[in-house]
Design a protein around this motif. Structure first.
Motif, PDB file in Angstrom:
ATOM      1  N   ASP A  76       0.837  -1.206   0.000  1.00 55.90           N
ATOM      2  CA  ASP A  76       0.000   0.000   0.000  1.00 55.90           C
ATOM      3  C   ASP A  76       0.868   1.251   0.000  1.00 55.90           C
ATOM      4  O   ASP A  76       0.598   2.207  -0.737  1.00 55.90           O
ATOM      5  CB  ASP A  76      -0.927   0.021   1.222  1.00 55.90           C
ATOM      6  CG  ASP A  76      -2.079  -0.968   1.108  1.00 55.90           C
ATOM      7  OD1 ASP A  76      -2.378  -1.424  -0.020  1.00 55.90           O
ATOM      8  OD2 ASP A  76      -2.669  -1.300   2.168  1.00 55.90           O
ATOM      9  N   ARG A  79       2.403   1.589  -3.472  1.00 51.73           N
ATOM     10  CA  ARG A  79       1.404   2.005  -4.460  1.00 51.73           C
ATOM     11  C   ARG A  79       1.092   3.496  -4.320  1.00 51.73           C
ATOM     12  O   ARG A  79       0.923   4.197  -5.299  1.00 51.73           O
ATOM     13  CB  ARG A  79       0.129   1.178  -4.291  1.00 51.73           C
ATOM     14  CG  ARG A  79      -0.925   1.521  -5.337  1.00 51.73           C
ATOM     15  CD  ARG A  79      -2.174   0.708  -5.192  1.00 51.73           C
ATOM     16  NE  ARG A  79      -2.713   0.904  -3.849  1.00 51.73           N
ATOM     17  CZ  ARG A  79      -3.513   0.055  -3.237  1.00 51.73           C
ATOM     18  NH1 ARG A  79      -3.876  -1.051  -3.827  1.00 51.73           N
ATOM     19  NH2 ARG A  79      -3.957   0.306  -2.022  1.00 51.73           N
ATOM     20  N   GLU A  80       1.056   3.967  -3.061  1.00 55.04           N
ATOM     21  CA  GLU A  80       0.775   5.393  -2.817  1.00 55.04           C
ATOM     22  C   GLU A  80       2.035   6.247  -2.927  1.00 55.04           C
ATOM     23  O   GLU A  80       1.984   7.448  -2.653  1.00 55.04           O
ATOM     24  CB  GLU A  80       0.137   5.541  -1.429  1.00 55.04           C
ATOM     25  CG  GLU A  80      -1.216   4.872  -1.324  1.00 55.04           C
ATOM     26  CD  GLU A  80      -1.673   4.684   0.114  1.00 55.04           C
ATOM     27  OE1 GLU A  80      -0.990   5.178   1.037  1.00 55.04           O
ATOM     28  OE2 GLU A  80      -2.709   4.029   0.307  1.00 55.04           O
ATOM     29  N   ARG A  81       3.142   5.611  -3.275  1.00 55.02           N
ATOM     30  CA  ARG A  81       4.449   6.275  -3.441  1.00 55.02           C
ATOM     31  C   ARG A  81       4.919   6.912  -2.130  1.00 55.02           C
ATOM     32  O   ARG A  81       5.625   7.912  -2.124  1.00 55.02           O
ATOM     33  CB  ARG A  81       4.418   7.317  -4.555  1.00 55.02           C
ATOM     34  CG  ARG A  81       3.845   6.851  -5.884  1.00 55.02           C
ATOM     35  CD  ARG A  81       4.534   5.677  -6.450  1.00 55.02           C
ATOM     36  NE  ARG A  81       5.590   6.047  -7.398  1.00 55.02           N
ATOM     37  CZ  ARG A  81       6.350   5.144  -8.005  1.00 55.02           C
ATOM     38  NH1 ARG A  81       6.168   3.876  -7.786  1.00 55.02           N
ATOM     39  NH2 ARG A  81       7.287   5.523  -8.810  1.00 55.02           N
ATOM     40  N   PRO A 112       4.673   2.486 -11.424  1.00 59.07           N
ATOM     41  CA  PRO A 112       3.620   2.381 -10.410  1.00 59.07           C
ATOM     42  C   PRO A 112       2.619   1.280 -10.777  1.00 59.07           C
ATOM     43  O   PRO A 112       2.322   1.065 -11.937  1.00 59.07           O
ATOM     44  CB  PRO A 112       2.944   3.748 -10.423  1.00 59.07           C
ATOM     45  CG  PRO A 112       3.724   4.619 -11.339  1.00 59.07           C
ATOM     46  CD  PRO A 112       4.657   3.766 -12.117  1.00 59.07           C
ATOM     47  N   PHE A 113       2.094   0.609  -9.790  1.00 61.01           N
ATOM     48  CA  PHE A 113       1.094  -0.431 -10.029  1.00 61.01           C
ATOM     49  C   PHE A 113      -0.235   0.016  -9.446  1.00 61.01           C
ATOM     50  O   PHE A 113      -0.300   0.875  -8.575  1.00 61.01           O
ATOM     51  CB  PHE A 113       1.542  -1.777  -9.449  1.00 61.01           C
ATOM     52  CG  PHE A 113       1.841  -1.750  -7.974  1.00 61.01           C
ATOM     53  CD1 PHE A 113       0.853  -2.068  -7.044  1.00 61.01           C
ATOM     54  CD2 PHE A 113       3.115  -1.419  -7.498  1.00 61.01           C
ATOM     55  CE1 PHE A 113       1.122  -2.044  -5.691  1.00 61.01           C
ATOM     56  CE2 PHE A 113       3.388  -1.399  -6.144  1.00 61.01           C
ATOM     57  CZ  PHE A 113       2.390  -1.707  -5.237  1.00 61.01           C
ATOM     58  N   GLU A 114      -1.321  -0.570  -9.978  1.00 57.50           N
ATOM     59  CA  GLU A 114      -2.668  -0.183  -9.538  1.00 57.50           C
ATOM     60  C   GLU A 114      -3.167  -1.031  -8.383  1.00 57.50           C
ATOM     61  O   GLU A 114      -3.805  -0.536  -7.473  1.00 57.50           O
ATOM     62  CB  GLU A 114      -3.650  -0.294 -10.709  1.00 57.50           C
ATOM     63  CG  GLU A 114      -3.624   0.881 -11.632  1.00 57.50           C
ATOM     64  CD  GLU A 114      -4.800   0.860 -12.592  1.00 57.50           C
ATOM     65  OE1 GLU A 114      -5.739   0.064 -12.416  1.00 57.50           O
ATOM     66  OE2 GLU A 114      -4.768   1.661 -13.532  1.00 57.50           O
ATOM     67  N   SER A 115      -2.936  -2.324  -8.458  1.00 53.87           N
ATOM     68  CA  SER A 115      -3.431  -3.207  -7.403  1.00 53.87           C
ATOM     69  C   SER A 115      -2.489  -4.397  -7.274  1.00 53.87           C
ATOM     70  O   SER A 115      -1.544  -4.549  -8.047  1.00 53.87           O
ATOM     71  CB  SER A 115      -4.858  -3.674  -7.697  1.00 53.87           C
ATOM     72  OG  SER A 115      -4.884  -4.450  -8.871  1.00 53.87           O
ATOM     73  N   TYR A 116      -2.802  -5.235  -6.303  1.00 55.69           N
ATOM     74  CA  TYR A 116      -1.961  -6.405  -6.050  1.00 55.69           C
ATOM     75  C   TYR A 116      -2.804  -7.511  -5.440  1.00 55.69           C
ATOM     76  O   TYR A 116      -3.908  -7.279  -4.956  1.00 55.69           O
ATOM     77  CB  TYR A 116      -0.795  -6.050  -5.121  1.00 55.69           C
ATOM     78  CG  TYR A 116      -1.239  -5.508  -3.788  1.00 55.69           C
ATOM     79  CD1 TYR A 116      -1.557  -6.347  -2.727  1.00 55.69           C
ATOM     80  CD2 TYR A 116      -1.356  -4.128  -3.586  1.00 55.69           C
ATOM     81  CE1 TYR A 116      -1.976  -5.840  -1.511  1.00 55.69           C
ATOM     82  CE2 TYR A 116      -1.776  -3.624  -2.376  1.00 55.69           C
ATOM     83  CZ  TYR A 116      -2.079  -4.481  -1.342  1.00 55.69           C
ATOM     84  OH  TYR A 116      -2.500  -3.979  -0.143  1.00 55.69           O
ATOM     85  N   LEU A 133       1.412  -8.210  -9.000  1.00 56.91           N
ATOM     86  CA  LEU A 133       1.163  -6.772  -9.180  1.00 56.91           C
ATOM     87  C   LEU A 133       0.429  -6.559 -10.498  1.00 56.91           C
ATOM     88  O   LEU A 133       0.790  -7.128 -11.523  1.00 56.91           O
ATOM     89  CB  LEU A 133       2.475  -5.991  -9.196  1.00 56.91           C
ATOM     90  CG  LEU A 133       3.350  -6.066  -7.943  1.00 56.91           C
ATOM     91  CD1 LEU A 133       4.610  -5.233  -8.141  1.00 56.91           C
ATOM     92  CD2 LEU A 133       2.594  -5.613  -6.716  1.00 56.91           C
ATOM     93  N   TYR A 135      -0.694  -3.714 -13.283  1.00 60.07           N
ATOM     94  CA  TYR A 135      -0.362  -2.366 -13.736  1.00 60.07           C
ATOM     95  C   TYR A 135      -1.528  -1.768 -14.517  1.00 60.07           C
ATOM     96  O   TYR A 135      -2.450  -2.469 -14.935  1.00 60.07           O
ATOM     97  CB  TYR A 135       0.908  -2.411 -14.593  1.00 60.07           C
ATOM     98  CG  TYR A 135       2.107  -2.892 -13.819  1.00 60.07           C
ATOM     99  CD1 TYR A 135       2.814  -2.047 -12.980  1.00 60.07           C
ATOM    100  CD2 TYR A 135       2.510  -4.225 -13.903  1.00 60.07           C
ATOM    101  CE1 TYR A 135       3.898  -2.498 -12.258  1.00 60.07           C
ATOM    102  CE2 TYR A 135       3.602  -4.684 -13.182  1.00 60.07           C
ATOM    103  CZ  TYR A 135       4.285  -3.815 -12.363  1.00 60.07           C
ATOM    104  OH  TYR A 135       5.352  -4.266 -11.642  1.00 60.07           O
TER     105      TYR A 135
END
Length: 163
Positions: A76, A79-81, A112-116, A133, A135
């Motif tokens: 998380d 993903r949120e950097r 960056p990835f969107e979900s996992y 992951l 993308y």
């Protein structure tokens, strides 16, 4: 001179001083006793085995849940950097091997990835969790999160996320 002992009284009405114990049915009683004891031992061992399997299952489930939570929090943050937060969740060995600045520079260069999706914990020589992951372009990557246990808290920590 001593006198000879008196002869036993004649006739069928003589009773010995101590009757002999009964012998009929002795084998049946012993067999029944052994059968009851064997049944009780089997019951106790069966209950113990079932309890052991239940305990092992619950421990495995608890470890899977803890690993999933730790890896999810780490992912998380990535993903949120939030690289500072992700770095803070790394194990001490990983933090000793790479500074926060180097970690941030390396993670900034990653896509960056969107979900996992986090898989189940694998307990072998190393504690690992498979991670998929997803993308934004629809591509996926399968990675492996290596975990270690913090010696002071007992909690899992991410040491590496790689292929």
């Amino acid at each position: 001179m001593s006198l000879p002992p008196p002869p036993p009284p004649p006739g069928p009405g003589v009773h010995p001083p101590f009757p002999a114990p009964p012998v009929e049915g002795r084998g049946k009683r012993i067999g029944t006793s052994v059968g009851i004891v064997a049944g009780i031992v089997a019951l106790v061992c069966g209950v113990g085995a079932i309890a052991g399997v239940g305990l092992a299952t619950s421990v495995t489930s608890a470890l899977d849940e803890q690993a999933e939570v730790v890896v999810s929090h780490y992912l998380d943050d990535l993903r949120e950097r939030d690289f500072d937060g992700a770095y803070g969740q790394l194990c001490q060995q990983a933090q000793d091997a790479e500074s926060l600045a180097d970690f941030t520079a390396r993670m900034t260069d990653t896509e960056p990835f969107e979900s996992y999706r986090v898989g189940d914990l694998s307990m072998g020589v190393r504690l690992t969790v498979p991670v998929d992951l997803l993308y934004s372009d629809g591509g996926t990557t399968r990675l492996r999160a290596d975990l270690a246990q913090n010696r002071s808290t007992g909690k899992f920590e991410v040491c590496d996320l790689g292929e």
